[in-house]
Design a protein around this motif. Structure first.
Motif, PDB file in Angstrom:
ATOM      1  N   ASP A 181       0.844  -1.201   0.000  1.00  0.00           N
ATOM      2  CA  ASP A 181       0.000   0.000   0.000  1.00  0.00           C
ATOM      3  C   ASP A 181       0.882   1.256   0.000  1.00  0.00           C
ATOM      4  O   ASP A 181       0.596   2.245   0.664  1.00  0.00           O
ATOM      5  N   MET A 182       1.947   1.191  -0.774  1.00  0.00           N
ATOM      6  CA  MET A 182       2.979   2.218  -0.760  1.00  0.00           C
ATOM      7  C   MET A 182       2.440   3.611  -1.130  1.00  0.00           C
ATOM      8  O   MET A 182       2.834   4.623  -0.544  1.00  0.00           O
ATOM      9  N   GLU A 183       1.525   3.677  -2.074  1.00  0.00           N
ATOM     10  CA  GLU A 183       1.004   4.964  -2.536  1.00  0.00           C
ATOM     11  C   GLU A 183       0.348   5.762  -1.417  1.00  0.00           C
ATOM     12  O   GLU A 183       0.401   6.992  -1.411  1.00  0.00           O
ATOM     13  N   ASN A 184      -0.262   5.072  -0.474  1.00  0.00           N
ATOM     14  CA  ASN A 184      -0.923   5.759   0.638  1.00  0.00           C
ATOM     15  C   ASN A 184      -0.004   5.921   1.850  1.00  0.00           C
ATOM     16  O   ASN A 184      -0.012   6.966   2.516  1.00  0.00           O
ATOM     17  N   VAL A 185       0.802   4.903   2.129  1.00  0.00           N
ATOM     18  CA  VAL A 185       1.636   4.907   3.335  1.00  0.00           C
ATOM     19  C   VAL A 185       2.698   6.004   3.287  1.00  0.00           C
ATOM     20  O   VAL A 185       3.042   6.583   4.313  1.00  0.00           O
ATOM     21  N   ILE A 186       3.229   6.312   2.082  1.00  0.00           N
ATOM     22  CA  ILE A 186       4.310   7.311   1.994  1.00  0.00           C
ATOM     23  C   ILE A 186       3.865   8.706   2.431  1.00  0.00           C
ATOM     24  O   ILE A 186       4.695   9.554   2.745  1.00  0.00           O
ATOM     25  N   HIS A 187       2.552   8.929   2.475  1.00  0.00           N
ATOM     26  CA  HIS A 187       2.049  10.249   2.867  1.00  0.00           C
ATOM     27  C   HIS A 187       1.775  10.350   4.369  1.00  0.00           C
ATOM     28  O   HIS A 187       1.280  11.377   4.845  1.00  0.00           O
ATOM     29  N   ASP A 188       2.133   9.289   5.115  1.00  0.00           N
ATOM     30  CA  ASP A 188       1.984   9.301   6.567  1.00  0.00           C
ATOM     31  C   ASP A 188       3.262   9.888   7.169  1.00  0.00           C
ATOM     32  O   ASP A 188       4.324   9.249   7.153  1.00  0.00           O
ATOM     33  N   PRO A 189       3.214  11.107   7.699  1.00  0.00           N
ATOM     34  CA  PRO A 189       4.435  11.762   8.210  1.00  0.00           C
ATOM     35  C   PRO A 189       5.062  11.051   9.396  1.00  0.00           C
ATOM     36  O   PRO A 189       6.223  11.292   9.716  1.00  0.00           O
ATOM     37  N   THR A 190       4.295  10.186  10.064  1.00  0.00           N
ATOM     38  CA  THR A 190       4.869   9.444  11.197  1.00  0.00           C
ATOM     39  C   THR A 190       5.755   8.296  10.735  1.00  0.00           C
ATOM     40  O   THR A 190       6.564   7.774  11.498  1.00  0.00           O
ATOM     41  N   LEU A 191       5.581   7.895   9.480  1.00  0.00           N
ATOM     42  CA  LEU A 191       6.369   6.788   8.925  1.00  0.00           C
ATOM     43  C   LEU A 191       7.454   7.259   7.971  1.00  0.00           C
ATOM     44  O   LEU A 191       8.535   6.671   7.899  1.00  0.00           O
ATOM     45  N   VAL A 192       7.161   8.320   7.198  1.00  0.00           N
ATOM     46  CA  VAL A 192       8.098   8.795   6.180  1.00  0.00           C
ATOM     47  C   VAL A 192       8.234  10.314   6.257  1.00  0.00           C
ATOM     48  O   VAL A 192       7.219  11.023   6.310  1.00  0.00           O
ATOM     49  N   ASN A 193       9.466  10.782   6.250  1.00  0.00           N
ATOM     50  CA  ASN A 193       9.721  12.228   6.200  1.00  0.00           C
ATOM     51  C   ASN A 193       9.171  12.783   4.884  1.00  0.00           C
ATOM     52  O   ASN A 193       9.511  12.282   3.816  1.00  0.00           O
ATOM     53  N   PRO A 194       8.299  13.802   4.934  1.00  0.00           N
ATOM     54  CA  PRO A 194       7.706  14.351   3.704  1.00  0.00           C
ATOM     55  C   PRO A 194       8.740  14.784   2.652  1.00  0.00           C
ATOM     56  O   PRO A 194       8.455  14.769   1.455  1.00  0.00           O
ATOM     57  N   ASP A 195       9.964  15.137   3.097  1.00  0.00           N
ATOM     58  CA  ASP A 195      11.009  15.552   2.156  1.00  0.00           C
ATOM     59  C   ASP A 195      11.486  14.403   1.281  1.00  0.00           C
ATOM     60  O   ASP A 195      12.087  14.630   0.228  1.00  0.00           O
ATOM     61  N   PHE A 196      11.247  13.168   1.729  1.00  0.00           N
ATOM     62  CA  PHE A 196      11.744  12.008   0.994  1.00  0.00           C
ATOM     63  C   PHE A 196      10.690  11.373   0.083  1.00  0.00           C
ATOM     64  O   PHE A 196      10.963  10.378  -0.588  1.00  0.00           O
TER      65      PHE A 196
END
Length: 389
Positions: free
Chosen positions: A310-325
């Motif tokens: 579910d990468m397309e949705n999970v990458i927008h979770d700031p607790t899991l991924v830094n928005p800069d990346f």
């Protein structure tokens, strides 16, 4: 005398056993100054024509593995072809100067100092004339031979391999290379990164061979040439598929750096490839989670695989991924495989078979795309002829 003594002493010290030269390293880029031979002069009295100067030719050869051999014996890195012979009474046509053929590794990219690509030598026997010889003297030039071309060229070696490893330092890439091939890169029980590419060949029972390339580890900012930077990324361009090698426990560059989860590691690698060359994300890719023999690895892998699905949705979770990346374009994995290269040979065998399947699927798609392009080309040619008649 003082200078000569220093040079002799330096030579003796460097050649002494047990003394390590710190300038000895694998060479994958050099700059040469190439000079074509001068054309020979003609003979005005009897209309003799001078011989043409020789060319400086680069030729790809699979026996040459490093650019160090290219400059061996050419310390000045100035390479000149022979001059053409002058016309004379006993020989009206001057001899053609002998060309200088330089054997280079397969996979060489030839560019100018400004970065303009002049040639790409990807097959054994392919040649490129780096500097043409001057024309011999004729009546139009008042029987004076002309100078040969002279210019600097840069040779960049981009390794040719089937599978290129992509990962952060200490992710287990070298251990994995040992597991899938007979290559013996350095491995140890302390953190370090590979400083030069290693190529390993995997042999299958049906005599099929697949080459794996262990490349230097990336760090954040590699697209800006930080760390091994472009020295790593340029080799990825020539591989047929990408193998993301990710430590299931995550990655920490240094004690002061934040700890990246396995999923965030994939996202950062995705971003670095996108910033360097977006087309790389179109390559087939397989993701490998290493060090599965460590405690709690199975639970971590389960969460990791769910996040990738579910990468397309999970990458927008700031607790899991830094928005800069967060990348604009996501890489698509054909498979996600857990392995322990050191303790589970069975998982390595599974990986080899999965990689082979991915390569076969890629080749089929490439052939279908080629057939489709040829079909469109034929249809357009037929349409042009029909309008003419």
């Amino acid at each position: 005398m003082v200078l000569i003594s220093r040079l002799l002493l330096r030579k003796n010290v460097l050649n002494s056993p047990g003394v390590r030269r710190f300038d000895q390293r694998w060479c994958d880029r050099i700059r040469l100054y190439v000079i074509g031979g001068h054309g020979g002069n003609g003979l005005p009295k009897i209309g003799g024509i001078g011989g043409s100067g020789g060319n400086v030719i680069l030729e790809a050869c699979d026996k040459v593995k490093s650019l160090e051999k290219v400059v061996k014996g050419e310390e000045s890195k100035r390479i000149k072809a022979d001059d053409g012979g002058h016309s004379r009474k006993v020989r009206l046509l001057g001899e053609t100067g002998e060309s200088k053929v330089i054997k280079v590794p397969v996979g060489i990219s030839v560019t100018t100092d400004e970065g303009e690509e002049l040639a790409d030598l990807c097959k054994t026997g392919e040649q490129f004339i780096a500097a043409r010889g001057g024309m011999g003297g004729i009546e139009a030039s008042q029987f004076l031979g002309s100078k040969g071309e002279r210019r600097p060229v840069r040779l960049n070696l981009k390794l040719l391999g089937d599978v290129g490893f992509v990962g952060f330092p200490n992710a287990g890439k070298s251990t994995l290379l040992r597991g899938v091939s007979r290559a013996k890169p350095k491995i140890a029980n302390y953190p370090f990164t590979t400083l030069r590419p290693n190529v390993g060949i995997c042999d299958f029972e049906d005599l099929r061979r697949i080459s794996f390339v262990d490349l230097p580890g990336l760090i954040e900012g590699a697209h800006e040439n930080l760390g091994m930077g472009h020295s790593f990324l340029k080799h990825v361009e020539r591989t047929r598929i990408l193998l993301f090698v990710v430590d299931i426990n995550g990655f920490q560059f240094k004690p002061s750096s934040p700890v990246r989860s396995a999923f965030e590691t994939v996202v950062i690698l995705n971003k670095e490839l996108e910033l360097y060359k977006r087309e790389l994300l179109d390559k087939p890719a397989v993701c490998v989670a290493t060090k599965m023999d460590l405690p709690n690895a199975k639970q971590k892998f389960k969460l990791f695989k769910e996040s990738l699905s579910d990468m397309e949705n999970v990458i927008h979770d700031p607790t899991l991924v830094n928005p800069d990346f967060v990348p604009e374009k996501l890489i698509k994995f054909t498979d996600v495989i857990p392995i322990s290269a050191k303790h589970s040979p069975k998982s390595v065998t599974t990986l080899k078979e999965k990689v082979r399947d991915a390569i076969d699927e890629y080749e089929v798609r490439q052939k279908l795309a080629l057939v489709e392009d040829l079909d469109q080309s034929v249809q357009s040619k037929l349409a042009e002829r029909s309008t003419v008649f």
